[in-house]
Design a protein around this motif. Sequence first.
Motif, short mmCIF file in Angstrom:
data_model
loop_
_atom_site.label_atom_id
_atom_site.label_comp_id
_atom_site.label_asym_id
_atom_site.label_seq_id
_atom_site.Cartn_x
_atom_site.Cartn_y
_atom_site.Cartn_z
N GLU A 1 0.82 -1.22 0.00
CA GLU A 1 0.00 0.00 0.00
C GLU A 1 0.85 1.26 0.00
O GLU A 1 0.50 2.27 -0.63
CB GLU A 1 -0.92 -0.01 1.23
CG GLU A 1 -1.83 1.20 1.36
CD GLU A 1 -2.89 1.23 0.26
OE1 GLU A 1 -3.27 2.35 -0.16
OE2 GLU A 1 -3.32 0.14 -0.16
N ALA A 2 1.99 1.22 0.67
CA ALA A 2 2.86 2.40 0.77
C ALA A 2 3.51 2.77 -0.56
O ALA A 2 4.00 3.88 -0.73
CB ALA A 2 3.92 2.17 1.84
N TYR A 3 3.52 1.82 -1.53
CA TYR A 3 4.23 2.05 -2.80
C TYR A 3 3.29 2.20 -4.02
O TYR A 3 3.75 2.41 -5.12
CB TYR A 3 5.20 0.90 -3.07
CG TYR A 3 6.30 0.78 -2.04
CD1 TYR A 3 7.44 1.60 -2.13
CD2 TYR A 3 6.22 -0.13 -1.00
CE1 TYR A 3 8.45 1.50 -1.19
CE2 TYR A 3 7.22 -0.24 -0.05
CZ TYR A 3 8.34 0.58 -0.16
OH TYR A 3 9.34 0.47 0.78
N ILE A 4 2.00 2.08 -3.77
CA ILE A 4 1.06 2.14 -4.89
C ILE A 4 1.14 3.47 -5.63
O ILE A 4 1.03 3.55 -6.86
CB ILE A 4 -0.38 1.89 -4.40
CG1 ILE A 4 -0.54 0.44 -3.98
CG2 ILE A 4 -1.39 2.23 -5.49
CD1 ILE A 4 -0.36 -0.55 -5.10
N ASP A 5 1.37 4.58 -4.93
CA ASP A 5 1.43 5.92 -5.54
C ASP A 5 2.85 6.40 -5.82
O ASP A 5 3.06 7.57 -6.12
CB ASP A 5 0.72 6.93 -4.63
CG ASP A 5 -0.75 6.61 -4.44
OD1 ASP A 5 -1.37 6.15 -5.42
OD2 ASP A 5 -1.27 6.82 -3.32
#
Length: 555
Positions: free
Chosen positions: A41-45
């Motif tokens: 989740e921390a790397y999706i953006d």
Amino acid sequence: MNNVPRVLLLEDNSTTRVLIASAMKAHGVEVITATSLKEVEAYIDDDSIDLYLMDINLPDGMSSAYVPRIVSQRPLIPVLMMTADQDYSQVANFFKAGVKDFITKPINPSLLVAKVFSFLRNADDKRALLAAKETYQKISDEKAQEEELAFHVYDYILKTHAHNITGVNVANRSSGKFCGDILLSAKAPNGNLIIMLADATGHGMAAALTIYPIVTTFSAMVSKGLSLGAILLELSEKHSQSIPNNRFVASIFIEISPATNTIKFWNGGMPKILAFDENRQQIEQIASKNMAIGILPTDMVSTQLETYHLDSVKHLCFFSDGLIENKIRDGAGLTFDQCYDIIAEQFDDPAGAVETMLALEDLSTISESDMDDMTICHIDIQNTVQALREESNYRASIPGQFEFNFKLQGHSLTNERLPFSVSEMLEGYGFKKEFCQRVFTVTTELYTNAVDHGVFNIDSALKSQNFIEYIDARSKAMEQLSDDQFVIVGIRWESEGQKLHINVADSGVGYRPHELEDDQDMTKAYGRGLALVKSFSETFNYDPNTNSTHIALIY
């Protein structure tokens, strides 16, 4: 793609994760590892990720839930899935969601690295292509905006400087949005009508831009009352200053003078001018005897004009070379003389002549978009002269009397708006435009003489001998201005005699009009201002004791 590609690896099995990460790092790939969906989740953006490599089944859920989000936010970033399942029932749905490929477990490190680099290169190529398309679209949009702006200026110039004159009928056919031909007409302060038909090299926006400087200079010079020869020299000089030396402007100039009952011609690089008598019979073909503007340096441009009496010439027809070039009939090319004969049959119907010659265009050698611009003009001399005389004769008297004075001191002497202000005020009071143009010319010349030759004490001959030195001397004098230096301009209207009195005095040495006695040639590039002022004035008096000039203009 970044110089060092970054791959997000989502794998919960530590052995598989280490194996894959080691293989990719050995080939220069930066690997970011995650073991759960929560860590991903921390790397999706993260915009720095170049590829997602993800296991399907994780302890906290299915990674497929993230695929639509990744594809939606970053459609060019490849998403590869890893699975040990032999059931491929979900494969089709993954592909529909945007997954680029599947890799089955157990993983073959060499095959995996090869696939990863293949998709990275493909994504890089797509980004480059998209960037190129965006750049092209941006350039196209900017070009369209520039053309729209240029056309707005072009259209404004046409509307501002092309006047409707009784007896003058013109038709044209442009090969595109911009026309390289232009016909202008303007009335001089002496009541003469001056017409210019110009045809620039080529066609389209480049040709239109070539004509821009000539258009504005033409109108300004005519309004000042300069002779046709002087206008030609000004146009040549303006062209040489602002247009590349491989761009030329073929031109026809015509001056109709009701006062002298004459018509004058100057033809530079254009087709012959056709002249007709009162019986509509062709009596003359006035061929070009001059080069197009821009070919010769200004000091070599001939200002010799051909003069005819208005009693002998009743109709004129003239046109750009697009009307007679590249024409064919019955499979055979037409000569210029044959084209002249066709045009002469309908010389007084410009629109019809354009249609006739357009139908004869030889499209076997050029495309329709490459056709030259066509412009043709017919002048009914009798109607035009009558309209000019009626307009010149009608002058409603200006009632009442008024008087005002300007005194400009020090740096206010650099205010070049003064002559404009005087003529604009008179026009607003009800004086005819032609009279205001004469006032503008007279006020400009006398004010300039008072400042340059009187206050600044600059030799009048310096302007023609060394213009750069003249500008330099003027700039230095302007920097050293003091409040005890001044110019006074007085305006007095005498309603009984319908006269306007103009008085200009300066605090300097005066402009010494006797030193300008040799500068009476109205075709010279410089030094003709005083002669022009005298030609407009009923009286001209210079007082050397007070450094003042008094003139009277009859309304």
